[in-house]
Design an enzyme around this catalytic site. Structure first.
Site, mmCIF file in Angstrom:
data_model
loop_
_atom_site.group_PDB
_atom_site.id
_atom_site.type_symbol
_atom_site.label_atom_id
_atom_site.label_comp_id
_atom_site.label_asym_id
_atom_site.label_seq_id
_atom_site.Cartn_x
_atom_site.Cartn_y
_atom_site.Cartn_z
ATOM 1 N N LYS A 176 11.884 -4.934 -1.467
ATOM 2 C CA LYS A 176 11.727 -4.190 -2.719
ATOM 3 C C LYS A 176 10.612 -3.167 -2.526
ATOM 4 O O LYS A 176 9.437 -3.508 -2.574
ATOM 5 C CB LYS A 176 11.384 -5.113 -3.886
ATOM 6 C CG LYS A 176 11.459 -4.382 -5.238
ATOM 7 C CD LYS A 176 10.567 -4.991 -6.283
ATOM 8 C CE LYS A 176 9.129 -4.598 -6.118
ATOM 9 N NZ LYS A 176 8.877 -3.116 -6.247
ATOM 10 N N GLU A 252 -1.319 -9.578 1.015
ATOM 11 C CA GLU A 252 -2.365 -8.615 1.350
ATOM 12 C C GLU A 252 -2.694 -7.920 0.049
ATOM 13 O O GLU A 252 -1.941 -7.094 -0.446
ATOM 14 C CB GLU A 252 -1.864 -7.649 2.425
ATOM 15 C CG GLU A 252 -2.993 -6.907 3.119
ATOM 16 C CD GLU A 252 -3.326 -5.606 2.411
ATOM 17 O OE1 GLU A 252 -4.336 -5.593 1.668
ATOM 18 O OE2 GLU A 252 -2.595 -4.630 2.595
ATOM 19 N N CYS A 286 -6.098 0.086 0.383
ATOM 20 C CA CYS A 286 -6.809 -1.167 0.158
ATOM 21 C C CYS A 286 -8.038 -1.282 1.049
ATOM 22 O O CYS A 286 -8.987 -1.997 0.716
ATOM 23 C CB CYS A 286 -5.874 -2.348 0.386
ATOM 24 S SG CYS A 286 -5.136 -2.383 2.039
ATOM 25 N N GLU A 383 -11.716 -2.044 -7.666
ATOM 26 C CA GLU A 383 -11.206 -1.182 -6.605
ATOM 27 C C GLU A 383 -10.941 0.207 -7.188
ATOM 28 O O GLU A 383 -10.160 0.360 -8.127
ATOM 29 C CB GLU A 383 -9.921 -1.784 -6.039
ATOM 30 C CG GLU A 383 -9.412 -1.108 -4.790
ATOM 31 C CD GLU A 383 -8.269 -1.888 -4.149
ATOM 32 O OE1 GLU A 383 -8.100 -1.774 -2.923
ATOM 33 O OE2 GLU A 383 -7.551 -2.598 -4.867
#
Length: 483
Positions: A176, A252, A286, A383
């Site tokens: 996906k 992750e 990330c 983040e």
């Protein structure tokens, strides 16, 4: 190339429309305009994709390791041959500059090459049991059908990093891709099919209904593994859903990377590393540096040089010659970053560069530098996922280690020092799965990529990356009586 990219669902080796015929628009973030429409998968489509993966699993697992590896190597070679076509496609749907897109194609292709070589190294063990009455045989075999959920910020590299080890191990897949960037994944699927991947092994289901589409797959006992790259909140939710079938997972997740510049660091080298660690992928990565901790003795020199370098960055459409940094992925993400900056400045931080949303089409945001960031500011706890460097100072090693580790995240750290003893001490104490020591870039197909704490579970890449797709099976073989 975009006119030749498939825009439907790939299920059982056939491109087909979504059940009910639904579609969604893929935008060019440099203009905000539509590139095309893509089939919008439904839960029924997802189950059809799992049907195909399940039907192909036994046959695919029986393909010899060398055969699986050669498919990956051929796919690597095709990607390298078509690097300019793929780079342009990535830039059009994700926004990064062509230079960065070319680098991503090479990086993603190298994962296919790496795992093609690992396919023939899947091994086991044979030994005498402790009491000598048996022989202990341990084999490794494919875990089975996998659901691979990939993000928008690296639309070729992230699928390749998951598809590579799954193919090498002998697993079938339902992929996906992110709704913002499904085209590159579709083009990658065609390359793998051209390289010889059999029908049903790889199935692609782009969708805007992610939760509704993945939920029935996670409840289905035929699915045996989930691999997800994305935010920590979504990762937590998926892990909770996977618990119902005790599904094997690898995650992750988010990061909050500290970038530490000690007083003995080479400041110019640290600035070079900061530019890479912060602005790679428009800061939408990330592993992007998130919190800059700079020793007070070198803070002003570092800041001045970083501001100058940030100011030299050419921002524009990634397809334009000379562009260093393209747009952010969409207006929602840009607005979030702009709000973080405004909030931090309002709390007392000093804006040293950037910080203003430009006029015009597209989702551009300038490279931005903040200093005097208040302790506990949200920009240091969350983040950022954008081209913003938030700088704080420190005066002692113990102080900066406490600050660096004071987060639920633990993906990557960056450390600049020329003192070997300090480097060894700090590397041992930093609570992250990866560390860039005097280096602003850590990704490498031959190294284990992943984090600690709430930044994830498991590793991708390296000698252990294929282990995530293999089960160990122990066989106790009766040795009979000694003669």
């Amino acid at each position: 190339m975009i006119d030749r990219v498939e825009r439907e669902l790939l299920i059982a080796g056939r491109w087909r429309p979504a059940a009910g015929g639904g579609t969604f628009v893929v935008e060019n973030p440099a203009t905000g305009q539509a590139l095309c429409e893509v089939a919008d998968a439904t839960p029924a489509d997802a189950l059809a994709a799992l049907d195909a993966a399940d039907a192909a699993q036994r046959r695919w697992a029986a393909v010899p390791p060398r055969g699986r590896g050669e498919i990956l190597r051929r796919a690597h070679d095709l990607l390298i041959e078509r690097i300019d076509e793929f780079a342009r496609l990535i830039t059009l749907e994700m926004g990064k500059s062509l230079a960065e897109s070319r680098a991503e194609v090479t990086y993603g292709a190298h994962y296919l090459r790496w795992f093609g070589e690992e396919a023939v190294r899947i091994d086991g063990t044979w030994k005498v049991s402790e009491d000598g009455t048996a022989r202990v045989l341990v084999t490794r075999q494919p875990v089975g059908p996998c659901l691979l959920i990939t993000p928008w910020n690296a639309p070729l590299a992230m699928p390749a990093r998951k598809i590579g080890p799954a193919v090498a191990a002998g697993c079938t897949m339902v992929v996906k891709p992110a709704a913002q960037t499904p085209l590159t994944t579709a083009a990658l699927a065609e390359v793998l099919r051209e390289a010889g991947l059999p029908d049903g092994v790889l199935n692609i289901i782009p969708t805007t209904q992610a939760a509704a589409v993945t939920e029935p797959l996670l409840r289905d006992g035929r699915l045996r593994k989930l691999s997800f790259t994305g935010s920590t909140p979504v990762g937590r939710l998926l892990m909770a859903q996977a618990a119902g079938t005790v599904l094997r997972t690898s995650m992750e997740l988010g990061g909050n990377a500290p970038f530490i510049v000690c007083q003995d660091a080479g400041v110019d080298a640290a600035v070079d590393g900061a530019m890479t660690a912060k602005l790679r992928n428009v800061g939408e990565a990330c592993i992007a540096a998130n919190r800059f901790h700079v020793h007070a003795d070198v803070a002003e020199e570092f800041t001045e040089k970083l501001v100058a370098r940030m100011g030299s960055i050419v921002v524009g459409a990634g397809t334009d010659p000379g562009t260093h940094m393209g747009p952010m992925i969409d207006d929602r993400q840009r607005s979030r970053v702009a709000d973080l900056v405004s909030e931090t400045v309002g709390a007392g931080a000093r804006l040293r560069a950037g910080g203003e949303v430009p006029d015009g089409p597209g989702y551009f945001y300038p490279p931005t530098v903040l200093t005097d960031v208040p302790e506990g500011a949200r920009i240091s706890r969350e983040e950022i996922f954008g081209p913003v460097a938030a700088i704080q100072t420190f005066t002692s090693e113990a102080e900066v280690l406490r600050a660096a580790n004071d987060t639920e995240f633990g993906l990557v750290s960056y450390l600049y020092t020329r003192d070997l003893g300090r480097a060894l001490r700090m590397v041992e104490q930093l609570e992250t799965g990866m560390i860039g020591l005097n280096r602003g870039y850590v990704s490498d197909p031959s190294a284990p990529f992943g984090g600690m704490k709430q930044s994830g579970v498991g590793r991708e890449g390296g000698a252990t990356g294929i282990d995530e797709y293999l089960e160990q099976k122990y066989v106790a073989v009766d040795a009979g009586e000694r003669v």
